[in-house]
Design a protein around this motif. Sequence first.
Motif, PDB file in Angstrom:
ATOM      1  N   PHE A  24      -2.219  -4.246  -4.756  1.00 27.92           N
ATOM      2  CA  PHE A  24      -1.619  -3.769  -5.959  1.00 27.92           C
ATOM      3  C   PHE A  24      -0.362  -3.170  -5.489  1.00 27.92           C
ATOM      4  O   PHE A  24       0.143  -3.127  -4.783  1.00 27.92           O
ATOM      5  CB  PHE A  24      -2.558  -2.677  -6.411  1.00 27.92           C
ATOM      6  N   VAL A  25       0.428  -3.467  -6.788  1.00 24.52           N
ATOM      7  CA  VAL A  25       1.774  -2.851  -6.718  1.00 24.52           C
ATOM      8  C   VAL A  25       1.948  -1.640  -7.821  1.00 24.52           C
ATOM      9  O   VAL A  25       1.854  -1.995  -8.964  1.00 24.52           O
ATOM     10  CB  VAL A  25       2.719  -4.169  -7.233  1.00 24.52           C
ATOM     11  N   PRO A  26       2.242  -0.389  -7.213  1.00 21.34           N
ATOM     12  CA  PRO A  26       2.200   0.475  -8.100  1.00 21.34           C
ATOM     13  C   PRO A  26       3.492   0.661  -9.046  1.00 21.34           C
ATOM     14  O   PRO A  26       4.734   0.069  -8.881  1.00 21.34           O
ATOM     15  CB  PRO A  26       2.260   1.751  -7.394  1.00 21.34           C
ATOM     16  N   GLN A  27       3.523   1.317 -10.083  1.00 18.29           N
ATOM     17  CA  GLN A  27       4.667   1.280 -11.083  1.00 18.29           C
ATOM     18  C   GLN A  27       5.792   2.289 -10.196  1.00 18.29           C
ATOM     19  O   GLN A  27       5.173   3.158  -9.507  1.00 18.29           O
ATOM     20  CB  GLN A  27       4.340   1.959 -12.395  1.00 18.29           C
ATOM     21  N   ARG A  28       6.737   2.414 -10.889  1.00 16.23           N
ATOM     22  CA  ARG A  28       7.748   3.329 -10.081  1.00 16.23           C
ATOM     23  C   ARG A  28       8.171   4.036 -11.406  1.00 16.23           C
ATOM     24  O   ARG A  28       8.589   3.792 -12.479  1.00 16.23           O
ATOM     25  CB  ARG A  28       8.899   2.657  -9.396  1.00 16.23           C
ATOM     26  N   SER A  29       8.587   5.478 -10.767  1.00 15.06           N
ATOM     27  CA  SER A  29       9.061   6.420 -11.592  1.00 15.06           C
ATOM     28  C   SER A  29      10.732   6.251 -11.820  1.00 15.06           C
ATOM     29  O   SER A  29      11.087   5.144 -10.907  1.00 15.06           O
ATOM     30  CB  SER A  29       8.932   7.846 -11.219  1.00 15.06           C
ATOM     31  N   SER A  30      11.338   7.019 -12.849  1.00 13.04           N
ATOM     32  CA  SER A  30      12.735   6.770 -12.721  1.00 13.04           C
ATOM     33  C   SER A  30      13.510   6.820 -11.521  1.00 13.04           C
ATOM     34  O   SER A  30      14.424   6.659 -10.849  1.00 13.04           O
ATOM     35  CB  SER A  30      13.117   7.329 -14.167  1.00 13.04           C
ATOM     36  N   GLY A  31      12.841   7.920 -10.793  1.00 16.74           N
ATOM     37  CA  GLY A  31      13.169   8.413  -9.422  1.00 16.74           C
ATOM     38  C   GLY A  31      12.779   7.591  -8.315  1.00 16.74           C
ATOM     39  O   GLY A  31      13.297   7.808  -7.139  1.00 16.74           O
ATOM     40  N   GLY A  32      12.088   6.644  -8.436  1.00 16.07           N
ATOM     41  CA  GLY A  32      11.578   5.797  -7.478  1.00 16.07           C
ATOM     42  C   GLY A  32      10.185   6.137  -7.064  1.00 16.07           C
ATOM     43  O   GLY A  32       9.868   5.186  -5.936  1.00 16.07           O
ATOM     44  N   HIS A  33       9.672   6.964  -7.405  1.00 14.10           N
ATOM     45  CA  HIS A  33       8.428   7.137  -6.802  1.00 14.10           C
ATOM     46  C   HIS A  33       7.245   6.302  -7.270  1.00 14.10           C
ATOM     47  O   HIS A  33       7.157   5.856  -8.602  1.00 14.10           O
ATOM     48  CB  HIS A  33       8.034   8.825  -7.165  1.00 14.10           C
ATOM     49  N   ARG A  34       6.446   6.059  -6.519  1.00 12.43           N
ATOM     50  CA  ARG A  34       5.046   5.287  -6.772  1.00 12.43           C
ATOM     51  C   ARG A  34       4.182   6.112  -7.819  1.00 12.43           C
ATOM     52  O   ARG A  34       3.942   7.262  -7.354  1.00 12.43           O
ATOM     53  CB  ARG A  34       4.474   4.941  -5.360  1.00 12.43           C
ATOM     54  N   ARG A  35       3.713   5.334  -8.863  1.00 11.60           N
ATOM     55  CA  ARG A  35       2.845   6.039  -9.656  1.00 11.60           C
ATOM     56  C   ARG A  35       1.817   4.987  -9.615  1.00 11.60           C
ATOM     57  O   ARG A  35       1.617   3.965  -9.814  1.00 11.60           O
ATOM     58  CB  ARG A  35       3.498   5.834 -11.008  1.00 11.60           C
ATOM     59  N   TYR A  36       0.397   5.592  -9.342  1.00 13.70           N
ATOM     60  CA  TYR A  36      -0.706   4.888  -9.329  1.00 13.70           C
ATOM     61  C   TYR A  36      -1.492   5.011 -10.565  1.00 13.70           C
ATOM     62  O   TYR A  36      -1.876   6.134 -11.121  1.00 13.70           O
ATOM     63  CB  TYR A  36      -1.599   5.101  -8.089  1.00 13.70           C
ATOM     64  N   SER A  37      -2.260   3.902 -10.968  1.00 11.57           N
ATOM     65  CA  SER A  37      -3.198   4.043 -12.135  1.00 11.57           C
ATOM     66  C   SER A  37      -4.613   4.415 -11.568  1.00 11.57           C
ATOM     67  O   SER A  37      -4.684   4.339 -10.404  1.00 11.57           O
ATOM     68  CB  SER A  37      -3.332   2.487 -12.935  1.00 11.57           C
ATOM     69  N   ARG A  38      -5.286   4.913 -12.428  1.00 10.52           N
ATOM     70  CA  ARG A  38      -6.791   5.202 -11.985  1.00 10.52           C
ATOM     71  C   ARG A  38      -7.399   4.042 -11.333  1.00 10.52           C
ATOM     72  O   ARG A  38      -8.053   3.957 -10.534  1.00 10.52           O
ATOM     73  CB  ARG A  38      -7.597   5.729 -13.301  1.00 10.52           C
ATOM     74  N   TYR A  39      -7.100   2.876 -11.650  1.00 10.74           N
ATOM     75  CA  TYR A  39      -7.727   1.439 -11.298  1.00 10.74           C
ATOM     76  C   TYR A  39      -7.174   1.333  -9.974  1.00 10.74           C
ATOM     77  O   TYR A  39      -7.949   0.848  -9.019  1.00 10.74           O
ATOM     78  CB  TYR A  39      -7.504   0.380 -12.295  1.00 10.74           C
ATOM     79  N   ALA A  60     -10.138  -6.456   3.831  1.00  2.00           N
ATOM     80  CA  ALA A  60     -10.732  -5.424   3.116  1.00  2.00           C
ATOM     81  C   ALA A  60     -10.015  -5.804   1.698  1.00  2.00           C
ATOM     82  O   ALA A  60     -10.594  -5.949   0.650  1.00  2.00           O
ATOM     83  CB  ALA A  60     -10.280  -3.872   3.333  1.00  2.00           C
ATOM     84  N   CYS A  61      -8.678  -6.035   1.859  1.00  2.13           N
ATOM     85  CA  CYS A  61      -7.838  -6.309   0.489  1.00  2.13           C
ATOM     86  C   CYS A  61      -8.431  -7.549   0.200  1.00  2.13           C
ATOM     87  O   CYS A  61      -8.614  -7.634  -1.217  1.00  2.13           O
ATOM     88  CB  CYS A  61      -6.440  -6.427   1.123  1.00  2.13           C
ATOM     89  N   ARG A  62      -8.729  -8.519   0.742  1.00  2.00           N
ATOM     90  CA  ARG A  62      -9.050  -9.900   0.560  1.00  2.00           C
ATOM     91  C   ARG A  62     -10.459  -9.792  -0.466  1.00  2.00           C
ATOM     92  O   ARG A  62     -10.696 -10.560  -1.488  1.00  2.00           O
ATOM     93  CB  ARG A  62      -9.179 -10.831   1.440  1.00  2.00           C
ATOM     94  N   ILE A  63     -11.464  -9.107   0.324  1.00  2.80           N
ATOM     95  CA  ILE A  63     -12.747  -8.989  -0.275  1.00  2.80           C
ATOM     96  C   ILE A  63     -12.648  -8.016  -1.556  1.00  2.80           C
ATOM     97  O   ILE A  63     -13.127  -8.564  -2.788  1.00  2.80           O
ATOM     98  CB  ILE A  63     -13.707  -7.949   0.639  1.00  2.80           C
ATOM     99  N   ILE A  64     -11.819  -6.924  -1.918  1.00  2.00           N
ATOM    100  CA  ILE A  64     -11.709  -6.326  -3.155  1.00  2.00           C
ATOM    101  C   ILE A  64     -11.033  -7.317  -3.926  1.00  2.00           C
ATOM    102  O   ILE A  64     -11.420  -7.538  -5.184  1.00  2.00           O
ATOM    103  CB  ILE A  64     -10.655  -5.148  -2.779  1.00  2.00           C
ATOM    104  N   ILE A  65      -9.951  -8.117  -3.729  1.00  8.63           N
ATOM    105  CA  ILE A  65      -9.395  -9.192  -4.709  1.00  8.63           C
ATOM    106  C   ILE A  65     -10.609 -10.155  -5.240  1.00  8.63           C
ATOM    107  O   ILE A  65     -10.589 -10.601  -6.362  1.00  8.63           O
ATOM    108  CB  ILE A  65      -8.436  -9.741  -3.859  1.00  8.63           C
TER     109      ILE A  65
END
Length: 86
Positions: A24-39, A60-65
């Motif tokens: 997954f690719v987390p969103q970024r805050s205006s300060g560049g910090h990673r923001r993760y969704s619950r999903y 593991a990543c391939r299995i989850i995808i």
Amino acid sequence: MGRAAEMLGVTPAFLRSLDTAKLFVPQRSSGGHRRYSRYQLRLAQRARDLIDQGTPLDAACRIIILEDQLAEAQRINARLQQERRP
């Protein structure tokens, strides 16, 4: 990221590795910090569980995808079957 890592009992480096592996690719805050969704946090926990069972990170990543794609296909199939019923 630190808070997310703390919640999951993992290191920030582990979360970065999931980003690098394209789970997954987390969103970024205006300060560049990673923001993760619950999903995304649920995906990270699933990855952690698989890795704890001895599954390599990439596998593991391939299995989850693939599990996610299968679940989506099943939802679409169920919806289409509902639409077909008179």
